[in-house]
Structure formats: structure tokens, C-alpha cells
Motif scaffolding. Structure first.
Motif, PDB file in Angstrom:
ATOM      1  N   VAL A 111       0.873  -1.295   0.014  1.00  0.00           N
ATOM      2  CA  VAL A 111      -0.086  -0.061  -0.096  1.00  0.00           C
ATOM      3  C   VAL A 111       0.721   1.293   0.081  1.00  0.00           C
ATOM      4  O   VAL A 111       2.036   1.012   0.358  1.00  0.00           O
ATOM      5  CB  VAL A 111      -0.980  -0.036   1.237  1.00  0.00           C
ATOM      6  N   THR A 112       0.338   2.161  -0.572  1.00  0.00           N
ATOM      7  CA  THR A 112       1.227   3.452  -0.149  1.00  0.00           C
ATOM      8  C   THR A 112       1.069   3.904   0.841  1.00  0.00           C
ATOM      9  O   THR A 112       0.014   3.883   1.802  1.00  0.00           O
ATOM     10  CB  THR A 112       0.829   4.680  -1.326  1.00  0.00           C
ATOM     11  N   ALA A 113       2.134   4.919   1.345  1.00  0.00           N
ATOM     12  CA  ALA A 113       2.189   5.497   2.565  1.00  0.00           C
ATOM     13  C   ALA A 113       2.828   6.772   2.364  1.00  0.00           C
ATOM     14  O   ALA A 113       3.858   6.949   1.644  1.00  0.00           O
ATOM     15  CB  ALA A 113       2.759   4.801   3.900  1.00  0.00           C
ATOM     16  N   VAL A 131       6.201   4.821  -1.144  1.00  0.00           N
ATOM     17  CA  VAL A 131       6.095   6.197  -1.058  1.00  0.00           C
ATOM     18  C   VAL A 131       5.682   6.581  -2.314  1.00  0.00           C
ATOM     19  O   VAL A 131       6.985   6.750  -3.046  1.00  0.00           O
ATOM     20  CB  VAL A 131       7.120   6.842  -0.351  1.00  0.00           C
ATOM     21  N   GLY A 132       4.804   6.541  -2.970  1.00  0.00           N
ATOM     22  CA  GLY A 132       4.396   6.936  -4.381  1.00  0.00           C
ATOM     23  C   GLY A 132       4.309   8.398  -4.651  1.00  0.00           C
ATOM     24  O   GLY A 132       3.836   9.107  -3.977  1.00  0.00           O
ATOM     25  N   ASP A 133       4.749   8.515  -5.961  1.00  0.00           N
ATOM     26  CA  ASP A 133       4.608  10.166  -6.342  1.00  0.00           C
ATOM     27  C   ASP A 133       3.171  10.421  -6.512  1.00  0.00           C
ATOM     28  O   ASP A 133       2.774  11.485  -6.803  1.00  0.00           O
ATOM     29  CB  ASP A 133       5.528  10.335  -7.603  1.00  0.00           C
ATOM     30  N   SER A 134       2.012   9.566  -6.247  1.00  0.00           N
ATOM     31  CA  SER A 134       0.901   9.686  -6.234  1.00  0.00           C
ATOM     32  C   SER A 134       0.491  10.691  -5.234  1.00  0.00           C
ATOM     33  O   SER A 134      -0.354  11.208  -5.147  1.00  0.00           O
ATOM     34  CB  SER A 134       0.000   8.377  -6.060  1.00  0.00           C
ATOM     35  N   LEU A 135       1.495  10.672  -4.247  1.00  0.00           N
ATOM     36  CA  LEU A 135       1.316  11.648  -3.301  1.00  0.00           C
ATOM     37  C   LEU A 135       1.056  13.241  -3.787  1.00  0.00           C
ATOM     38  O   LEU A 135       0.428  14.028  -3.258  1.00  0.00           O
ATOM     39  CB  LEU A 135       2.542  11.827  -2.320  1.00  0.00           C
ATOM     40  N   GLY A 186      10.833   3.979  -2.254  1.00  0.00           N
ATOM     41  CA  GLY A 186      10.546   5.400  -2.828  1.00  0.00           C
ATOM     42  C   GLY A 186      10.423   5.445  -4.005  1.00  0.00           C
ATOM     43  O   GLY A 186      11.468   5.044  -4.825  1.00  0.00           O
ATOM     44  N   ASP A 187       9.542   6.238  -4.788  1.00  0.00           N
ATOM     45  CA  ASP A 187       9.149   6.532  -6.175  1.00  0.00           C
ATOM     46  C   ASP A 187      10.123   7.487  -6.478  1.00  0.00           C
ATOM     47  O   ASP A 187      10.220   8.600  -6.078  1.00  0.00           O
ATOM     48  CB  ASP A 187       7.815   6.889  -6.400  1.00  0.00           C
ATOM     49  N   LEU A 188      10.857   7.413  -7.643  1.00  0.00           N
ATOM     50  CA  LEU A 188      11.822   8.494  -8.150  1.00  0.00           C
ATOM     51  C   LEU A 188      10.570   9.056  -9.208  1.00  0.00           C
ATOM     52  O   LEU A 188      10.255   8.665 -10.114  1.00  0.00           O
ATOM     53  CB  LEU A 188      12.761   7.882  -9.036  1.00  0.00           C
ATOM     54  N   VAL A 226      14.247   1.552  -4.539  1.00  0.00           N
ATOM     55  CA  VAL A 226      13.241   2.636  -5.494  1.00  0.00           C
ATOM     56  C   VAL A 226      12.460   1.870  -6.526  1.00  0.00           C
ATOM     57  O   VAL A 226      12.513   1.093  -6.842  1.00  0.00           O
ATOM     58  CB  VAL A 226      14.622   3.894  -5.875  1.00  0.00           C
ATOM     59  N   LYS A 227      11.738   2.888  -6.779  1.00  0.00           N
ATOM     60  CA  LYS A 227      10.878   2.668  -8.106  1.00  0.00           C
ATOM     61  C   LYS A 227      10.781   3.741  -9.164  1.00  0.00           C
ATOM     62  O   LYS A 227      10.867   4.752  -8.863  1.00  0.00           O
ATOM     63  CB  LYS A 227       9.265   2.406  -7.673  1.00  0.00           C
ATOM     64  N   LEU A 228      10.882   2.908 -10.335  1.00  0.00           N
ATOM     65  CA  LEU A 228      10.915   3.903 -11.579  1.00  0.00           C
ATOM     66  C   LEU A 228      10.196   3.283 -12.612  1.00  0.00           C
ATOM     67  O   LEU A 228       9.778   2.012 -12.519  1.00  0.00           O
ATOM     68  CB  LEU A 228      12.278   4.321 -11.985  1.00  0.00           C
ATOM     69  N   GLY A 278      10.350  -2.012 -10.980  1.00  0.00           N
ATOM     70  CA  GLY A 278      10.103  -1.413 -12.018  1.00  0.00           C
ATOM     71  C   GLY A 278       8.515  -1.161 -12.117  1.00  0.00           C
ATOM     72  O   GLY A 278       7.603  -1.473 -10.996  1.00  0.00           O
ATOM     73  N   HIS A 279       8.179  -0.562 -13.158  1.00  0.00           N
ATOM     74  CA  HIS A 279       6.583  -0.163 -13.162  1.00  0.00           C
ATOM     75  C   HIS A 279       6.275  -0.032 -14.663  1.00  0.00           C
ATOM     76  O   HIS A 279       6.785   0.626 -15.485  1.00  0.00           O
ATOM     77  CB  HIS A 279       6.279   1.205 -12.457  1.00  0.00           C
ATOM     78  N   LEU A 280       5.334  -0.857 -15.059  1.00  0.00           N
ATOM     79  CA  LEU A 280       4.915  -0.841 -16.441  1.00  0.00           C
ATOM     80  C   LEU A 280       3.304  -0.746 -16.729  1.00  0.00           C
ATOM     81  O   LEU A 280       2.602  -0.917 -15.744  1.00  0.00           O
ATOM     82  CB  LEU A 280       5.216  -2.382 -17.106  1.00  0.00           C
TER      83      LEU A 280
HETATM   84  O1  KIV Z   1       2.693   6.342  -7.156  1.00  0.00           O
HETATM   85  C1  KIV Z   1       2.035   5.581  -7.081  1.00  0.00           C
HETATM   86  O2  KIV Z   1       1.329   5.461  -5.963  1.00  0.00           O
HETATM   87  C2  KIV Z   1       2.274   4.212  -7.785  1.00  0.00           C
HETATM   88  C3  KIV Z   1       1.369   3.312  -7.352  1.00  0.00           C
HETATM   89  C4  KIV Z   1       0.095   3.754  -8.154  1.00  0.00           C
HETATM   90  C5  KIV Z   1       2.010   2.046  -8.320  1.00  0.00           C
HETATM   91  O3  KIV Z   1       3.030   4.276  -8.621  1.00  0.00           O
END
Ligand code: KIV
Length: 275
Positions: free
Chosen positions: A22-24, A43-47, A83-85, A113-115, A137-139
């Protein structure tokens, strides 16, 4: 208890154990998610959308991300923190990507990290991974490319697109990614990719055939009410609960019903004599 590692996440797939994620975005949400037994926090950039009020993830900066990753790291001591880049912090070249991935780990306190992207970021993923930083990764629908997609649309429905997505997933695995998010991917394609990869797939709007699922916390708790994506299940309606509580508070202040002696502090009023 020790922190969940990327090896634990790999073992979960090997054992056929589904992986909840889940995101936090801050200290309290990290504490809640960890206490709920969620092994991996994003910690998604969805923030940018659900916390900062932007209409996409594009404006989110590295500084925004670090601010939130640090708070999550203070709140979660056992869950694995990814952590999302954000947009344009890993695209220029692999040195820029490595610098920012390093900041996410060293300054932010994330463990991975996620990219976003497939074959085109494989070299970058390889460089980051070879420096000891796990990469997710993220596709599928990659929100940082929303201007190219022209909307939040399901990806990979046609033969060519499906083939490309599978190739991208395999390229990420070869580059050393420890897992891959599949976002807005049809269930049969996500299931096929999950079967072809040794690393776990984490789905969002990608059906039950993925090895794990990730949800945006504010969607699933009903804290973000601008819109509810089809892939989100609302497990609570906290925005409504909070609004009701705030309205009750405002009413009680107006009526003089709050505060009462219970929320107040007393003193010997003799100390006020003659003042
Ligand atoms: O930023 C985010 O929360 C995400 C998810 C939707 C996977 O990338």
C-alpha cells in the motif's frame, strides 16, 4: 523484529504467498500500514495528487519525495519502504538516476526505489542495482507519461502492445529489478507476465493473477474524494467520517459546548486576585 527485505519479497512469490502493498506518505499512515501487517510500503509520487493536490504526478520533485520518505521511514521500522523516483529524476542519464536513487536510500531512509518504464530504462536499472540499491519497475499505465498516453487508459490490450509489455517486463528482470508494478493491465496479460517472470509482479488494476497488489491508501480509505478509480476498492469512507467530526466540532464551539472542564486545566484562582 527485523525489517522485511527484498529477499523476503522474492521468497513470498517462491512460496506462492500473495504480497500486499500500500502507499504511505507520512508518519501516521506508515504506522497504520505497518501495524496492519503490510510488508511493503510505497511512498508513491501519487502523493502529488492525493496529498499535494496536483492534477498529475508530473510536478512532484525529488525534494517533495524526500520530505515524505523521511516521514514514512520514521513511522515504519519493519516494512520494506520503496521510494518512487519522480518525473525527470532518472531520465537524463544513469548518473543522474544513481544520484537520486542514492539520495532516496541515504537521505530518505528507503530500502528500494521504483521507476517507470521498460527496455528504455533497463540500463539505468542495471546501474542502480549494481550499486546495491534494489529497484522496482513499473509498466502498463505509467502515470509520469500521462501526456503521451492522453489519459488513464488500460494498456496492453492488443497483440503488439501485449508483446511489448512482456518484453519490457523481461528486460527489467534481466536488468536486476526485484519486482515490477503492473498498472491498468488486462487480467490475462498480467497473469501471463506474472507466470513468465521469476520476480514478483505487483498489480494495480491488473487482476488477481499478479503476485501482489498495491493500492493508493487515500483511495482505499476513502480519503481522496475527487474521483474513485475503477481499480480501487474503498474499505472505509474516512473523508466523510472526518468531515462529520469536524462539523460536530464547529457546532460545539459555536454553541459553547466545547471545551468542557474535561478538556481544560484548572488552577487556584486565588493566584488571580487583584490582577
Ligand atoms: O505513485 C504511486 O502510488 C504508484 C502506484 C500507483 C503503483 O506508482
Amino acid at each position: 523484529m527485523r525489517r522485511v527485505s527484498v529477499c523476503d519479497i522474492a521468497n513470498m512469490k517462491a512460496k506462492g504467498e500473495k504480497i500486499p502493498m500500500v502507499t504511505a506518505y507520512d508518519y501516521p499512515t506508515a504506522r497504520m500500514a505497518e501495524a496492519a501487517g503490510i510488508p511493503m510500503l510505497l511512498v508513491g509520487d501519487s502523493l502529488g495528487m492525493v496529498v499535494l493536490g496536483y492534477d498529475s504526478t508530473i510536478p512532484v520533485t525529488m525534494e517533495d519525495m524526500l520530505h515524505h520518505v523521511k516521514a514514512v521511514a520514521r513511522g515504519a521500522r519493519q516494512s520494506l519502504i520503496v521510494g518512487d523516483l519522480p518525473f525527470m529524476t532518472y531520465h537524463i542519464d544513469s548518473s543522474q538516476a544513481l544520484t537520486n536513487a542514492g539520495r532516496m536510500i541515504q537521505e530518505g531512509g528507503a530500502q528500494a526505489v521504483k521507476l517507470e518504464g521498460g527496455k528504455c530504462v533497463a540500463e539505468t536499472v542495471h546501474r542502480i542495482v549494481s550499486c546495491g540499491i534494489p529497484v522496482m519497475g513499473h509498466l502498463g499505465l505509467t502515470p509520469q507519461s500521462i501526456n503521451a498516453f492522453g489519459g488513464y487508459k488500460v494498456q496492453g490490450r492488443g497483440r503488439q502492445q501485449a508483446e511489448q509489455l512482456l518484453r519490457d517486463a523481461l528486460a527489467l528482470e534481466r536488468a536486476g529489478a526485484f519486482s515490477v508494478v503492473l498498472e491498468l493491465v488486462p487480467t490475462p496479460l498480467a497473469r501471463l507476465v506474472s507466470q513468465r517472470l521469476a520476480i514478483p509482479t505487483i498489480g494495480i488494476g491488473a487482476g488477481a493473477g499478479c503476485d501482489g497488489q498495491v493500492q493508493v491508501l487515500h483511495d482505499m480509505l476513502g480519503l481522496f474524494t475527487d474521483f474513485v478509480p475503477k481499480h480501487a476498492k474503498q474499505y472505509a469512507q474516512l473523508a466523510q467520517t472526518a468531515q462529520n467530526a469536524l462539523a460536530q466540532y464547529a457546532k460545539e464551539v459555536r454553541e459553547g459546548a466545547f471545551p468542557t472542564s474535561k478538556e481544560s486545566f484548572n488552577m487556584d484562582e486565588a493566584a488571580l486576585e487583584g490582577l
